[in-house]
Each structure stands twice: as C-alpha cells, then as structure tokens.
Design a protein around this motif. Structure first.
Motif: not given
Length: 180
Positions: A115-136
């Motif tokens: 029920a709370c509004a999320p505050e995304y203070r933590d972000i992961l950027v996933f890379k494969k061969n230096n190319e971005i493949s995902g964000i969490a």
C-alpha cells in the motif's frame, strides 16, 4: 499407503518443475549498483515539500521509469545526480544470477506493505558484454520493484519473497558500508 506415495510424487514433481522453470530475468556478466545518497534524499524531500521538483529524478525514484533500456536521460541522471555507483564483485554477480533474479516456482510469495508508494533508492543495472540487458529498481521499505529486461517473456510474479529483499538489503549495505 497411497497417501504417502502421493506426497512423495507431489514433492518430486515440484522439485522437477522448479529446476525446469528457473530462468534468469536478465542475461548479465556485470552489475552496477546505484544507491541514492542520504544528502540527495534529504534535498529531494525538502524540494518536494517547497514545490521545487526535479521531474526526471522524481520519475526515477517514484515511478516506473525508464520503460526502455536505452534511455540516456535515465543513465545520465543516476550517474551524475546524487547516486553512488558501485561495481558488484563476481561473487555477488553469481549470487544474483543463481539465487535472486530468477523465475521461481513458489508456493508462497511474501507480501510486504504494497500500500505504500515505492521509493526506488536502490537500482541495479545489468550488463552483458558491456551492453545493458536489464534494470532492477528496488524499494526495500515496502517490497516493491520495477524491472526492465531485454528478455521479453520474463515472469516476475514470484520475485520479492522475504528472503530476496533481506539478501538484497544485506548485499547493498556491504557496498554502502565500504564507501563510508
């Protein structure tokens, strides 16, 4: 007797389904972790209270943004606007790959305060061969997350069990601690 065999068969089926079902949310060989600095967080709260808003930063922290992996504004903002950046170790990358960011079969999904509004203070950027493949983007306070992946058919319903959030919080804190 039949009950006992039925239970054993059910357990066997669950285990075999689990091993066949687990697929990674992202293809990755490196991970960058971004953490919102405490000073920047205080500044954002104060600015929002006085009506001065940075719409890009607010979108990053409070909404499902970016909607695509190739958003330059998103990357420029997290790299230069109050976030600390950490490169995860190979050990931590393997842990995320093999234990956390998987499509999992689960009989019980842990529910935090959705029920709370999320505050995304933590972000992961996933890379494969230096190319971005995902964000969490993760909100540890209320247990919400937002994922963007190069994989089109990922199922994230069972992500976010209590253990996932606890292990991520512990992992994040080790990097934050090393900075201080």
């Amino acid at each position: 007797m039949i009950k006992r065999y039925s239970i054993i068969l059910l357990v066997f089926l669950l285990i075999s389904c689990k091993s066949n079902e687990e697929k990674a949310f992202f293809d990755f060989d490196s991970v960058e972790y971004y953490s919102l600095n405490k000073n920047k967080e205080k500044e954002i709260i104060e600015n929002n209270r006085t009506g001065i808003k940075d719409s890009i930063l607010n979108n990053i922290l409070y909404s499902e943004f970016p909607d695509k992996l190739d958003n330059d504004v998103f990357y420029k903002t997290i790299n230069f606007n109050g976030f600390s950046k950490f490169q995860l170790s190979q050990k931590d990358i393997e842990y995320l790959k093999n234990d956390v960011f998987l499509e999992k079969f689960s009989l019980k999904v842990f529910e935090l305060n959705k029920a709370c509004a999320p505050e995304y203070r933590d972000i992961l950027v996933f890379k494969k061969n230096n190319e971005i493949s995902g964000i969490a983007k993760i909100c540890l306070s209320c247990g919400q997350f937002y994922l963007v992946s190069s994989k089109k058919e990922i199922k994230t319903e069972n992500f976010g069990k209590e253990d996932d959030y606890k292990s991520l919080e512990k992992l994040f804190n080790t990097y934050k601690k090393d900075k201080n």
